[in-house]
Scaffold this motif. Structure first.
Motif, short mmCIF file in Angstrom:
data_model
loop_
_atom_site.label_atom_id
_atom_site.label_comp_id
_atom_site.label_asym_id
_atom_site.label_seq_id
_atom_site.Cartn_x
_atom_site.Cartn_y
_atom_site.Cartn_z
N ASP A 10 67.30 21.23 -16.57
CA ASP A 10 67.37 21.17 -18.04
C ASP A 10 67.63 19.75 -18.53
N TYR A 11 68.49 19.02 -17.82
CA TYR A 11 68.78 17.64 -18.19
C TYR A 11 67.54 16.76 -18.09
N VAL A 12 66.79 16.88 -16.99
CA VAL A 12 65.57 16.08 -16.81
C VAL A 12 64.56 16.42 -17.90
N TRP A 13 64.44 17.70 -18.22
CA TRP A 13 63.53 18.15 -19.28
C TRP A 13 63.91 17.48 -20.61
N GLN A 14 65.19 17.50 -20.92
CA GLN A 14 65.66 16.89 -22.17
C GLN A 14 65.48 15.38 -22.14
N ARG A 15 65.86 14.75 -21.03
CA ARG A 15 65.78 13.29 -20.91
C ARG A 15 64.35 12.80 -21.11
N ASP A 16 63.38 13.54 -20.56
CA ASP A 16 61.97 13.14 -20.68
C ASP A 16 61.30 13.73 -21.92
N GLY A 17 62.09 14.33 -22.79
CA GLY A 17 61.58 14.81 -24.08
C GLY A 17 60.57 15.93 -23.96
N GLY A 18 60.60 16.67 -22.84
CA GLY A 18 59.66 17.78 -22.65
C GLY A 18 58.23 17.33 -22.43
N ARG A 19 58.05 16.05 -22.12
CA ARG A 19 56.70 15.48 -22.00
C ARG A 19 56.44 14.90 -20.62
N CYS A 20 55.20 14.98 -20.18
CA CYS A 20 54.76 14.40 -18.91
C CYS A 20 54.97 12.89 -18.95
N ARG A 21 55.54 12.36 -17.90
CA ARG A 21 55.80 10.92 -17.84
C ARG A 21 54.52 10.09 -17.78
#
Length: 111
Positions: A10-21
């Motif tokens: 969940d943290y990674v999802w939030q940190r990356d804004g729900g978007r593909c890097r």
């Protein structure tokens, strides 16, 4: 193979804004920069966790780019992606659940 713990996911999802890097489309998969079973270079100073599940070693990808990375069709700068993760982390609140999860998942090899 155990999944990435939910607080870390969940943290990674939030940190990356729900978007593909790579393309900015909706992210679907949390991907290990250095694989679950590889050695992360010591100079990167990433806390050892079970299956390399530290947030600095994880990025969000869409299914297309996740497939391409695993097939070797995309080669990317791993150190640069870790640095991007660290920069983005400065903008996201670290939760107590994440900290507890990282402590719980600290590798028994790390001393």
């Amino acid at each position: 193979m155990k999944p990435i713990p939910k607080p870390i996911h969940d943290y990674v999802w939030q940190r990356d804004g729900g978007r593909c890097r790579f393309c900015g489309l909706e992210g679907e998969h949390v991907h290990h920069i250095y694989s679950r079973y590889s050695q992360i270079p010591a100079h990167l100073k990433i806390q050892e966790t079970i299956n390399n599940n530290h947030p600095d070693n994880l990025i969000l990808l869409c299914s297309k780019h996740h497939f391409r990375v695993h097939n070797g069709n995309i080669v990317y700068d791993k150190v640069k992606e870790i640095e991007i993760s660290r920069q983005r982390a400065k903008l996201v609140k670290t939760t107590t659940k994440l900290i507890e999860c990282l402590i719980k998942n600290k590798s028994k090899l790390a001393k």
